[in-house]
Write a protein that holds these residues in place. Structure first.
Motif, PDB file in Angstrom:
ATOM      1  N   LEU A  78       0.745  -1.317  -0.073  1.00  0.00           N
ATOM      2  CA  LEU A  78       0.039   0.005   0.127  1.00  0.00           C
ATOM      3  C   LEU A  78       0.828   1.176  -0.033  1.00  0.00           C
ATOM      4  O   LEU A  78       0.562   2.343  -0.414  1.00  0.00           O
ATOM      5  N   LEU A  79       2.163   1.097   0.642  1.00  0.00           N
ATOM      6  CA  LEU A  79       2.946   2.328   0.731  1.00  0.00           C
ATOM      7  C   LEU A  79       3.943   2.325  -0.582  1.00  0.00           C
ATOM      8  O   LEU A  79       4.808   3.186  -0.441  1.00  0.00           O
ATOM      9  N   GLY A  80       3.670   1.422  -1.598  1.00  0.00           N
ATOM     10  CA  GLY A  80       4.472   1.692  -2.583  1.00  0.00           C
ATOM     11  C   GLY A  80       5.647   1.009  -2.732  1.00  0.00           C
ATOM     12  O   GLY A  80       6.761   1.156  -3.501  1.00  0.00           O
ATOM     13  N   PHE A  81       6.092  -0.202  -1.570  1.00  0.00           N
ATOM     14  CA  PHE A  81       7.261  -0.845  -1.715  1.00  0.00           C
ATOM     15  C   PHE A  81       7.379  -2.143  -2.325  1.00  0.00           C
ATOM     16  O   PHE A  81       8.361  -2.773  -2.394  1.00  0.00           O
ATOM     17  N   GLY A  82       6.256  -2.500  -3.005  1.00  0.00           N
ATOM     18  CA  GLY A  82       6.571  -3.756  -3.657  1.00  0.00           C
ATOM     19  C   GLY A  82       6.475  -4.953  -2.810  1.00  0.00           C
ATOM     20  O   GLY A  82       5.911  -4.885  -1.617  1.00  0.00           O
ATOM     21  N   SER A  83       7.118  -6.211  -3.260  1.00  0.00           N
ATOM     22  CA  SER A  83       6.882  -7.343  -2.642  1.00  0.00           C
ATOM     23  C   SER A  83       7.855  -7.538  -1.378  1.00  0.00           C
ATOM     24  O   SER A  83       8.955  -6.832  -1.311  1.00  0.00           O
ATOM     25  N   ARG A  84       7.621  -8.620  -0.424  1.00  0.00           N
ATOM     26  CA  ARG A  84       8.640  -8.795   0.832  1.00  0.00           C
ATOM     27  C   ARG A  84       8.854  -7.389   1.460  1.00  0.00           C
ATOM     28  O   ARG A  84      10.141  -6.833   1.560  1.00  0.00           O
ATOM     29  N   GLY A  85       7.663  -6.922   1.992  1.00  0.00           N
ATOM     30  CA  GLY A  85       7.895  -5.636   2.471  1.00  0.00           C
ATOM     31  C   GLY A  85       8.631  -5.278   3.808  1.00  0.00           C
ATOM     32  O   GLY A  85       8.829  -4.298   4.227  1.00  0.00           O
TER      33      GLY A  85
END
Ligand code: KG4
Ligand code: ZN
Length: 411
Positions: free
Chosen positions: A240-247
């Motif tokens: 949701l914060l725009g960091f992609g996978s494996r957050g």
């Protein structure tokens, strides 16, 4: 006893040789994480296909490191790029693997569940074939229970609990140097040092479970998440914060930036504690973050400083709940040790909070153990440790991949 351990429950393909459940003699991990970035998460079919390609090279590399000179054996390799070029030499490879297992391995351990069916099958079928051709016993392993045995890896001599704390704190250098370290520095635990009863928190991408360990073999499930796991909460909010996978690591990094800025957080996220129960619930957190993001975007731009602030709050909310619930269990069962494990146990703020709360709540007779970050996330080292301490050899014909293998055990 030397165990060849194999782990393929999610997107990692890992193999390790573990001696007497406490010392990693070699460990190799290949991950297809980069391939999944494209789709924003793990694609089971992609994971299984990659695992099929690299399972033999990974096992061979782990066996080669183990069987090479003793000085090299002390080193631990985390190889994310296994050379697949030489897969043309498949015939030579299988002979090499067979020879080493036949001559210097006592048993084969493999994760049978829980996990992704395609991924599990790769490991399980490989282990069965190896057991068949070498005649070695094969030990089925529960991935989630095995996570906690990462705390038993490492040197089991000369570590007082005071010394062990050195490897647990928030110091980045310590964490980083342990990535390169020799087995001596691998874990603060070691089977001889952990006092029982212990409360064990397993926090991974798919699980948040609390166990009571009365001994290294005697495990009782106390509670778990009713919805999302802690790692899932990190991963979903990171997206949701725009960091992609494996957050998880991305949230940790952004949160650290906010923390050192010394600004007071204006955002408050829920910390569902579900009364006095030892269960968890994290799904509300994702909804709350979504609401915050939408609200912020209506009024202003979601700039990097707001993303850092939200990351900080997510990390605070998740870690507060994990620490509080664990301490509740410690009190209830008069535990002498706390063990944490699983990918989220790599979180530096979580480790710091456990250390601080033990001091703040005068829980000084309680020792806190956390494996170095590399042993928190998926690897085959702890699969071998579990197999040594709790494993029961099975007839290879009967071995099956069990995607929904229960973690709510009482033994
Ligand atoms: O144990 P693991 O490698 O795989 C499973 O068995 O699920 O755990 C992966 C999870 C992911 O959700 C990842 O975001 C989280 O562990 N994770 C972290 C950190 N490193 C990995 N979460 C918070 N902080 C970290 N530093
Ligand atoms: Zn795991």
């Amino acid at each position: 006893m030397k165990i060849l351990a194999i782990e393929t429950s999610c997107d990692e393909t890992a193999a390790a040789v573990v001696s007497d459940g406490t010392k990693i003699l070699s460990s190799v991990i290949a991950s297809s994480t980069d391939m999944h970035k494209k789709w924003g998460g793990i694609v089971p079919e992609v994971a299984a296909r990659e695992q099929l390609k690299c399972i033999l090279p990974v096992i061979e590399e782990a066996l080669n490191i183990y069987s090479s000179s003793p000085s090299e054996r002390l080193g631990v390799n985390s190889s994310r790029e296994v050379n697949l070029e030489s897969s043309r030499l498949a015939g030579a490879r299988s002979n090499n693997i067979k020879d080493i297992v036949e001559n210097s391995i006592d048993a084969i351990a493999v994760t049978v569940g829980p996990g992704l069916i395609g991924s599990l099958l790769v490991g399980v079928e490989t282990a069965k074939s190896l057991a068949f051709v070498t005649g070695k016993p094969v030990i089925p392993v529960n991935h989630v229970l095995a996570h906690m045995y990462a705390n038993f890896l490492g040197s089991d001599d000369n570590y007082s609990s005071r010394e062990s704390r050195r490897f647990v704190g928030t110091n980045r250098e310590v964490s980083d140097s342990s990535r390169l370290g020799l087995p001596r520095e691998f874990s603060p635990g070691g089977s001889n040092n952990i006092n029982f009863p212990a409360i064990s928190l397993v926090v991974s991408g798919g699980h948040t479970e609390l166990y009571l360990l009365k001994s290294v073999k005697d495990v009782e499930w106390l509670g778990g998440t009713l919805d999302d796991a802690a790692g899932e909460a990190f991963d979903k909010t990171a997206r949701l914060l725009g960091f992609g996978s494996r957050g998880g690591p991305a949230i940790q990094e952004a949160a650290q930036k906010f923390q050192i800025s010394n600004i007071k957080s204006q955002i408050k996220l829920p910390r569902p504690l579900l009364d006095g129960s030892l269960n968890f619930s994290f799904s509300g957190l994702k909804t709350a973050v979504l609401r915050e993001v939408n609200h912020l975007m209506e009024t202003q731009l979601l700039n990097s400083s707001l993303v850092q602030q939200l990351s900080f709050e997510v990390q605070e909310a998740v870690t507060d709940v994990l620490v509080k619930k664990t301490l509740l269990a410690v009190e209830k069962y008069e535990a002498k040790s706390i063990l944490i494990s699983g990918g989220v146990a790599a979180n530096l703020r979580l480790r710091e909070k456990f250390n601080l709360s033990i001091v703040a709540f005068h829980l000084s007779p309680v020792n806190f153990y956390a494996p170095p970050p590399l042993l928190c996330t998926d690897n085959a080292g702890y699969i071998g440790a579990f197999a040594f301490f709790r494993g029961q050899a099975a007839d290879w014909h009967t071995l099956e991949a069990i995607p929904d293998l229960s973690v709510e055990v009482i033994t």
